[in-house]
Design an enzyme around this catalytic site. Structure first.
Site, PDB file in Angstrom:
ATOM      1  N   GLY A  53      51.641  90.244  54.849  1.00  0.00           N
ATOM      2  CA  GLY A  53      52.413  90.036  53.634  1.00  0.00           C
ATOM      3  C   GLY A  53      53.818  90.556  53.834  1.00  0.00           C
ATOM      4  CB  CYS A  80      50.636  91.892  59.844  1.00  0.00           C
ATOM      5  SG  CYS A  80      52.389  92.274  59.908  1.00  0.00           S
ATOM      6  CE1 TYR A  81      52.186  96.046  52.572  1.00  0.00           C
ATOM      7  CE2 TYR A  81      50.095  95.115  51.838  1.00  0.00           C
ATOM      8  CZ  TYR A  81      51.166  95.958  51.626  1.00  0.00           C
ATOM      9  OH  TYR A  81      51.218  96.720  50.480  1.00  0.00           O
ATOM     10  CG  HIS A 167      50.810  87.343  62.157  1.00  0.00           C
ATOM     11  ND1 HIS A 167      50.365  87.313  60.856  1.00  0.00           N
ATOM     12  CD2 HIS A 167      51.885  88.162  62.156  1.00  0.00           C
ATOM     13  CE1 HIS A 167      51.144  88.061  60.096  1.00  0.00           C
ATOM     14  NE2 HIS A 167      52.078  88.587  60.868  1.00  0.00           N
ATOM     15  CD  GLU A 169      47.607  84.977  61.060  1.00  0.00           C
ATOM     16  OE1 GLU A 169      47.029  85.746  61.862  1.00  0.00           O
ATOM     17  OE2 GLU A 169      48.451  85.359  60.241  1.00  0.00           O
ATOM     18  CG  ASP A 225      43.445  63.668  50.358  1.00  0.00           C
ATOM     19  OD1 ASP A 225      43.096  63.709  51.555  1.00  0.00           O
ATOM     20  OD2 ASP A 225      44.482  64.188  49.931  1.00  0.00           O
ATOM     21  CE  LYS A 367      45.516  64.375  54.260  1.00  0.00           C
ATOM     22  NZ  LYS A 367      45.838  63.899  52.919  1.00  0.00           N
TER      23      LYS A 367
END
Ligand code: XMP
Length: 515
Positions: A53, A80-81, A167, A169, A225, A367
């Site tokens: 964050g 991280c945060y 990070h 991710e 979608d 998605k």
């Protein structure tokens, strides 16, 4: 099925954490970091990930999770945060780093520490922080460091608490997914259990339980979608589902025919195709402002849909293809926590106006998962891998006034662009994946010469971009041979066009669409 909870402290990459966890076939959801303990417990998470964050734990009012989290007994991974708040709240110390670290960094792995088994001892990672952990809570030990950051990763094997300053991710941490796998599978003892095949079966059963004998109506646009949502609802409801396709006259070449072929002829679904192109064209007469075009199109769509629905058997439900990114309560911190809840209706205003309850079978999915589900349900690649197409259709690609003739002209040029670029992709002349490739009709006429005659005709612009989410985009360096074929074919085959140009602007500062 085991579920992981992600507490969002406002990082730009929180959604990416969820994507990675789901790619590892573990179900997860994102909730605001301030979610009360009772709600967290009710979710019954097998593990909790605390996101990064933008705040500093030293700022007044910086976001904190419910204190009960620390004695919940569930494995935790702080990113991280997330690591900093975990440290600060449990007797550790966080201090401003000597230098802000932003971008690629190299860490040295000192211990496997729950995350690094099987990985090299030096790893490239993505850092983005000002503060860093100076002292860890009792029981936690550092397992990796970098030249500027003594605690790049930490582990408490008793409580099963882990933390990373970088990070895992993002793609710039090449081994990040492997680290998340070690956390989920080794530390938490989870197994991959989130599969699209079982999702489809479970969802169909759930829809059946929810709607019983009632009927539903759904707007089908032919996009990924709404197509996948419609097929899923049809599996559960059969002929109790009626789909409505509103033909606005603003679609691409062959679209209505392809939709009829797939949904009506092949899948035997009840699809009412309603030609409202006259009304759309009349409403767009003389309108050149892009936002006015969008507004008018939206209103007519709702009017037409309501009129069509009046003649259908009485319905209680409205199906929509809402996706997970549209329903996440994202949290932003500007001095203090403020929850910004995005409300999203694909067909804005309809459910309230028509007194219908909403059926949103894709609201847990990203998605790429919708595409996998579509494949699982047997939809062809032409539907599942379709490029994004804006709701207002060709109206925002015909610059200036929209007329049927100009739409027809653009449809032909656009078909050439699509066919040629798709052929070039198939031959490997262009490297995918591409995000969008299409034609735009400019409000510019120019002089040309064809045969012995002077022309004063329209200009078509070719747009082709790469992007991962549509938020930023790069124009693609199409080979000259491909551009040349596109230009020759458009000028030779599309009457009324004597000039073709290529758009070499990226987003930002341009946008993908021209209007
Ligand atoms: P821009 O032009 O803002 O587009 O860079 C980003 C992505 O959004 C699509 N787009 C729209 N989609 N209604 C939609 O449903 C709209 O009004 C609209 N405008 C842009 C665009 O095609 C691209 O994928």
């Amino acid at each position: 099925m085991a579920r992981v909870l992600i507490l969002d402290f406002g990082s730009q990459t929180t959604q990416l954490i969820a994507r990675r966890v789901r790619e590892l076939e573990v179900y997860c959801e994102i909730v605001p970091c301030t979610t009360p303990l009772a709600k967290i417990k009710a979710f019954d998470p097998a593990a909790i990930i605390l996101s990064g964050g933008p705040a500093s734990v030293h700022e007044a009012g910086s976001p904190r999770p419910d204190r009960g989290l620390w004695s919940l007994g569930v494995p935790l991974l702080g990113i991280c945060y997330g690591l900093q708040v975990m440290s600060e709240e449990n007797g550790g110390k966080v201090q401003p780093g000597r230098a802000r670290e932003f971008g690629r960094a190299r860490i040295h792995v000192d211990k496997d520490g729950g995350l690094f088994a099987g990985l090299p001892r030096q790893l490239d990672v993505w850092m983005s922080h000002g503060d860093q952990v100076a002292a860890l809570p009792a029981g936690m030990v550092a397992t990796a460091h970098s030249d500027t950051c003594p605690v790049a990763a930490a582990f408490d094997d008793k409580r099963r608490w882990l933390g990373v300053q970088f990070h895992p991710e993002v793609v710039h941490t090449p081994d990040g997914k492997s680290m998340l796998a070690r956390f989920l599978f080794d530390v938490c003892g989870l197994a991959p259990s989130w599969k699209m095949g079982s999702f489809a079966a479970d969802k169909v059963a759930e829809i059946k339980r929810t709607v019983g004998d009632a009927r539903a109506v759904m707007a089908l646009s032919g996009g990924v979608d709404s197509s996948v949502a419609a097929v899923l609802l049809h599996r559960a409801m059969g002929q109790h589902l009626t789909c409505v396709y509103v033909d606005s006259g603003l679609h691409r070449l062959g679209e209505v025919e392809a939709l009829r072929q797939l949904f009506v002829d092949d899948l035997k679904m009840d699809v009412r195709i309603f030609d409202a192109s006259d009304r759309f064209m009349a409403a767009l007469e003389g309108v050149t402002d892009p936002e006015q075009k969008r507004k008018r199109i939206g209103h007519i769509f709702i009017d037409v849909f309501q009129e069509v629905a009046k003649d259908l058997p009485r319905c209680d439900w409205l199906g929509q293809g809402t996706l997970y990114p549209d329903v996440i309560e994202s949290v932003s911190f500007h001095g203090g926590p403020t929850a910004v809840i995005k409300s999203h209706h694909n067909v804005g205003g309809l459910p309230e106006k028509m007194h219908l309850k909403l059926l949103e079978p894709l609201r847990e999915l990203f998605k790429d998962e919708v595409r996998r589900l579509g494949k699982e349900l047997g939809l062809p690649d032409a539907v599942v891998q379709r490029q994004p197409f804006p709701g207002p259709g060709l109206a925002i690609r015909v610059l200036g006034e929209v007329t049927r003739a100009r739409c027809d002209l653009l449809r032909q040029a656009d078909a050439v662009v699509r066919v040629e670029i798709e052929a070039a992709l198939a031959r490997g002349e262009v490297q995918g994946p591409l995000w969008q490739w299409f034609a735009v009709l400019l409000p510019v006429r120019s002089v040309g010469v064809m045969g012995d005659a002077r022309t004063y005709d329209e200009t078509v612009c070719v747009r082709c971009v790469k992007s991962t989410d549509g938020m930023t985009a790069d124009w693609v360096e199409l080979p000259h041979a491909v551009l040349s074929r596109i230009s020759n074919r458009i000028i030779n085959e599309v009457r009324g066009v004597n000039r073709v140009v290529y758009d070499v602007s990226s987003k930002p500062p341009s946008t993908i669409e021209w209007e």
